[in-house]
Design an enzyme around this catalytic site. Structure first.
Site, PDB file in Angstrom:
ATOM      1  N   GLN A  25       0.276 -12.752 -46.672  1.00  0.00           N
ATOM      2  CA  GLN A  25       1.440 -12.090 -46.092  1.00  0.00           C
ATOM      3  C   GLN A  25       1.060 -11.007 -45.077  1.00  0.00           C
ATOM      4  OE1 GLN A  25       4.286 -10.170 -48.805  1.00  0.00           O
ATOM      5  NE2 GLN A  25       5.596 -11.955 -48.469  1.00  0.00           N
ATOM      6  N   THR A  29      -3.873  -3.558  -5.023  1.00  0.00           N
ATOM      7  CA  THR A  29      -4.061  -4.935  -5.507  1.00  0.00           C
ATOM      8  C   THR A  29      -4.103  -5.875  -4.303  1.00  0.00           C
ATOM      9  OG1 THR A  29      -2.791  -4.377  -7.469  1.00  0.00           O
ATOM     10  CG2 THR A  29      -3.082  -6.721  -7.011  1.00  0.00           C
ATOM     11  N   THR A  68       4.114   4.190 -14.026  1.00  0.00           N
ATOM     12  CA  THR A  68       3.678   4.345 -15.417  1.00  0.00           C
ATOM     13  C   THR A  68       4.896   4.244 -16.352  1.00  0.00           C
ATOM     14  OG1 THR A  68       4.057   6.709 -15.272  1.00  0.00           O
ATOM     15  CG2 THR A  68       1.808   5.950 -14.774  1.00  0.00           C
ATOM     16  N   SER A  69       4.629   4.203 -17.657  1.00  0.00           N
ATOM     17  CA  SER A  69       5.747   4.167 -18.623  1.00  0.00           C
ATOM     18  C   SER A  69       6.625   5.407 -18.455  1.00  0.00           C
ATOM     19  CB  SER A  69       5.199   4.100 -20.042  1.00  0.00           C
ATOM     20  OG  SER A  69       4.464   2.912 -20.199  1.00  0.00           O
ATOM     21  N   GLY A 127       9.617  -5.488  -8.285  1.00  0.00           N
ATOM     22  CA  GLY A 127       8.229  -5.670  -8.736  1.00  0.00           C
ATOM     23  C   GLY A 127       8.084  -5.413 -10.221  1.00  0.00           C
ATOM     24  N   GLU A 149       2.759  -0.106 -10.834  1.00  0.00           N
ATOM     25  CA  GLU A 149       4.174  -0.206 -10.433  1.00  0.00           C
ATOM     26  C   GLU A 149       5.043   0.776 -11.228  1.00  0.00           C
ATOM     27  OE1 GLU A 149       5.647  -4.005  -9.274  1.00  0.00           O
ATOM     28  OE2 GLU A 149       3.661  -4.632  -8.622  1.00  0.00           O
ATOM     29  N   ALA A 167       0.830  -1.212   0.000  1.00  0.00           N
ATOM     30  CA  ALA A 167       0.000   0.000   0.000  1.00  0.00           C
ATOM     31  C   ALA A 167       0.860   1.256   0.000  1.00  0.00           C
ATOM     32  CB  ALA A 167      -0.940  -0.035   1.206  1.00  0.00           C
TER      33      ALA A 167
HETATM   34  N1  CAA Z   1      16.871   2.271  -4.783  1.00  0.00           N
HETATM   35  C1  CAA Z   1      17.332   2.880  -3.665  1.00  0.00           C
HETATM   36  N2  CAA Z   1      17.080   4.171  -3.401  1.00  0.00           N
HETATM   37  C2  CAA Z   1      16.375   4.855  -4.303  1.00  0.00           C
HETATM   38  C3  CAA Z   1      15.872   4.283  -5.482  1.00  0.00           C
HETATM   39  C4  CAA Z   1      16.147   2.930  -5.707  1.00  0.00           C
HETATM   40  N3  CAA Z   1      15.704   2.288  -6.781  1.00  0.00           N
HETATM   41  N4  CAA Z   1      15.194   5.211  -6.181  1.00  0.00           N
HETATM   42  C5  CAA Z   1      15.269   6.347  -5.454  1.00  0.00           C
HETATM   43  N5  CAA Z   1      15.976   6.117  -4.322  1.00  0.00           N
HETATM   44  C6  CAA Z   1      16.321   7.077  -3.269  1.00  0.00           C
HETATM   45  C7  CAA Z   1      17.217   8.176  -3.819  1.00  0.00           C
HETATM   46  O1  CAA Z   1      18.576   7.811  -3.765  1.00  0.00           O
HETATM   47  C8  CAA Z   1      16.916   9.309  -2.865  1.00  0.00           C
HETATM   48  O2  CAA Z   1      17.608   9.123  -1.660  1.00  0.00           O
HETATM   49  P1  CAA Z   1      18.642  10.234  -1.100  1.00  0.00           P
HETATM   50  O3  CAA Z   1      17.868  11.493  -0.942  1.00  0.00           O
HETATM   51  O4  CAA Z   1      19.137   9.647   0.167  1.00  0.00           O
HETATM   52  O5  CAA Z   1      19.705  10.361  -2.147  1.00  0.00           O
HETATM   53  C9  CAA Z   1      15.450   9.101  -2.541  1.00  0.00           C
HETATM   54  O6  CAA Z   1      15.161   7.728  -2.815  1.00  0.00           O
HETATM   55  C10 CAA Z   1      14.520   9.981  -3.354  1.00  0.00           C
HETATM   56  O7  CAA Z   1      14.781   9.673  -4.707  1.00  0.00           O
HETATM   57  P2  CAA Z   1      14.390  10.651  -5.872  1.00  0.00           P
HETATM   58  O8  CAA Z   1      14.868  12.047  -5.559  1.00  0.00           O
HETATM   59  O9  CAA Z   1      14.850  10.020  -7.127  1.00  0.00           O
HETATM   60  O10 CAA Z   1      12.814  10.664  -5.758  1.00  0.00           O
HETATM   61  P3  CAA Z   1      11.746  11.283  -6.698  1.00  0.00           P
HETATM   62  O11 CAA Z   1      10.744  11.962  -5.879  1.00  0.00           O
HETATM   63  O12 CAA Z   1      12.404  12.054  -7.801  1.00  0.00           O
HETATM   64  O13 CAA Z   1      10.996   9.968  -7.292  1.00  0.00           O
HETATM   65  C11 CAA Z   1      10.525   8.170  -8.722  1.00  0.00           C
HETATM   66  C12 CAA Z   1      11.582   8.984  -7.993  1.00  0.00           C
HETATM   67  C13 CAA Z   1      11.316   7.138  -9.519  1.00  0.00           C
HETATM   68  C14 CAA Z   1       9.705   9.015  -9.674  1.00  0.00           C
HETATM   69  C15 CAA Z   1       9.617   7.476  -7.676  1.00  0.00           C
HETATM   70  O14 CAA Z   1       8.809   8.405  -7.003  1.00  0.00           O
HETATM   71  C16 CAA Z   1       8.740   6.398  -8.259  1.00  0.00           C
HETATM   72  O15 CAA Z   1       9.200   5.289  -8.530  1.00  0.00           O
HETATM   73  N6  CAA Z   1       7.421   6.679  -8.443  1.00  0.00           N
HETATM   74  C17 CAA Z   1       6.477   5.695  -8.913  1.00  0.00           C
HETATM   75  C18 CAA Z   1       5.867   4.951  -7.765  1.00  0.00           C
HETATM   76  C19 CAA Z   1       5.204   3.688  -8.205  1.00  0.00           C
HETATM   77  O16 CAA Z   1       5.776   2.873  -8.907  1.00  0.00           O
HETATM   78  N7  CAA Z   1       3.969   3.507  -7.748  1.00  0.00           N
HETATM   79  C20 CAA Z   1       3.278   2.298  -8.019  1.00  0.00           C
HETATM   80  C21 CAA Z   1       2.455   1.900  -6.854  1.00  0.00           C
HETATM   81  S1  CAA Z   1       2.644   0.260  -6.323  1.00  0.00           S
HETATM   82  C22 CAA Z   1       1.701  -0.713  -7.326  1.00  0.00           C
HETATM   83  O17 CAA Z   1       1.261  -0.335  -8.368  1.00  0.00           O
HETATM   84  C23 CAA Z   1       1.563  -2.091  -6.822  1.00  0.00           C
HETATM   85  C24 CAA Z   1       0.315  -2.790  -7.327  1.00  0.00           C
HETATM   86  O18 CAA Z   1      -0.712  -2.695  -6.715  1.00  0.00           O
HETATM   87  C25 CAA Z   1       0.383  -3.698  -8.478  1.00  0.00           C
END
Ligand code: CAA
Length: 381
Positions: free
Chosen positions: A279, A158, A365-366, A242, A363, A124
């Site tokens: 074809q 989910t 978007t594109s 994921g 998980e 969540a």
């Molecule tokens: N591994 C480790 N640390 C990470 C990381 C990773 N893959 N990605 C980011 N971080 C850390 C960064 O290093 C940073 O840490 P520090 O400040 O210590 O350096 C911190 O996290 C913040 O990172 P960003 O500044 O990059 O964060 P951001 O606000 O710019 O966001 C993003 C990055 C990639 C856009 C992120 O917000 C993201 O992935 N968003 C999408 C969320 C998502 O996938 N939601 C889906 C919901 S779950 C779902 O759908 C499940 C289901 O039900 C099927």
């Protein structure tokens, strides 16, 4: 470079294929139509070890690698993408998160039952105003000494109603931004926890998606995962894995539609010959087969990165970006090959086309995958 699967990986792929044909295919149209959760089928998947595939056998899991997981996800998704997402969330987000970052007590308490499918897990993170922008958490967890007081609402969850265990992301320290976020294991029976109504979705209709409401839920301190403030990194690392699961779901859906279209093209005749011998149709199938193979390789590469403890943030995001795109493209083409038959439910491809769309949304978007990939490109320079 070795493209040969091991004997064990071949066996897992075959077992998943057999299970999908014998247990998931019957009733898949009805479950989609009625939005019916595959309760019995998921129980059986748990019994076969598909719900805790990568969990250490010491915690009741199957102890397999991520490559095997990708192979199983493809076979399940070909037939029933709803069961595949239930499986994916339980494996990649919940079991993996607890096993990788949980305490010994948390692992022993939750993993055996999650792995065997006796209970299901949900993840969540999303909220009405925090989807892609995951740092903007409005759910709060106030430190009260022995416990945290959890308040807020989660969206699009989910396994929302079918789960018993929820990994809930919440803001503990307002002034610390993403460094003030934590993740908690919340049991379904905790007082103040309510499940909202089920979403009526375009696709993956056999899976249940709900909002969740928390009102003054007392979450014991020992239910926090990791150090104080580790929650956002936990979410990012867990989602990175994921995305390999969802990418596998995506090319699995594509692969299911392709197999149906290929078979149909060898039976259906127009202008005096099987349509495969036109074809216009054969070229479509050639494109589909090529795209699916490319997506499969991207997924297997990301899985291999994970299995060999390399960074898989970028390879997983690439796999998801591409596999979800071709899932849309190939399922649309499959419907086109079936013509009018493709537009009715009994031929399965219209369902696969509807199911494909979510893989470009959940998980991340594109567009989110492109953020992750492009940031990785900068780091490589
Ligand atoms: N591994 C480790 N640390 C990470 C990381 C990773 N893959 N990605 C980011 N971080 C850390 C960064 O290093 C940073 O840490 P520090 O400040 O210590 O350096 C911190 O996290 C913040 O990172 P960003 O500044 O990059 O964060 P951001 O606000 O710019 O966001 C993003 C990055 C990639 C856009 C992120 O917000 C993201 O992935 N968003 C999408 C969320 C998502 O996938 N939601 C889906 C919901 S779950 C779902 O759908 C499940 C289901 O039900 C099927």
């Amino acid at each position: 470079m070795d493209f040969q699967l091991t004997e064990e990986q071949e066996m897992i792929k075959q077992a998943a294929r057999d299970f999908a044909q014998s247990e998931l295919l019957p009733g898949v149209i009805e479950r989609d139509e009625l939005q019916k959760f595959p309760t019995d089928q998921i129980k059986k998947m748990g019994g076969l070890g598909f719900l805790g595939m990568m969990v250490d056998p010491n915690y009741g899991g199957s102890g397999m690698d991520t490559v095997s997981y990708v192979l199983a996800m493809e076979e399940i998704s070909k037939i029933d993408a709803s069961s595949a997402v239930i499986m994916s969330v339980n494996n990649s987000l919940v079991c993996w998160g607890i096993e990788e970052y949980g305490t010994e007590e948390q692992k022993q308490k939750y993993l055996p039952r999650l792995s065997k499918g006796e209970i299901l897990g949900a993840f969540a993170l999303s909220e009405p105003e925090a989807g892609s922008d995951a740092t903007r958490q409005h759910t709060t967890a106030v430190d009260m000494g022995d416990f945290y007081l959890l308040n807020g609402t989660k969206n699009w969850i989910t396994n929302g109603n079918s789960a018993s265990v929820y990994l809930v992301v919440a803001q503990t320290h307002q002034d610390k931004g993403h460094k003030g976020i934590n993740v908690f294991i919340v049991d379904r029976d905790m007082q103040g926890f309510e499940i909202g109504p089920k979403e009526n979705k375009l696709g993956i209709r056999g899976s249940d998606t709900h909002s969740l409401m928390f009102t003054d839920v007392k979450v014991p301190k020992e239910n926090r995962i990791g150090e104080d403030g580790f929650g956002f990194k936990f979410a990012m690392k867990t989602l990175a894995g994921g995305r390999i699961g969802i990418a596998s779901q995506a090319f699995g859906i594509a692969s299911g539609a392709y197999e149906l279209a290929l078979n149909y093209s060898q039976e259906r005749k127009t202008f005096g010959k099987e349509i495969f011998n036109h074809q216009a149709i054969a070229f479509k199938l050639a494109d589909m087969a090529t795209q699916i193979q490319a997506a499969r390789f991207l997924c297997l590469k990301a899985a291999w990165d994970k299995d060999t403890r390399k960074n898989y943030d970028q390879s997983g995001a690439m796999a998801k970006l591409y596999a979800s795109r071709i899932a849309m493209e190939t399922t649309i083409e499959a419907v086109q090959i079936f013509g009018g038959y493709g537009y009715v439910k009994e031929y399965h491809v219209e369902r696969l086309m509807r199911d494909a769309k979510i893989t470009q949304i959940y998980e991340g978007t594109s567009e989110i995958q492109k953020i992750v990939i492009s940031r990785g490109l900068q780091q490589q320079n």
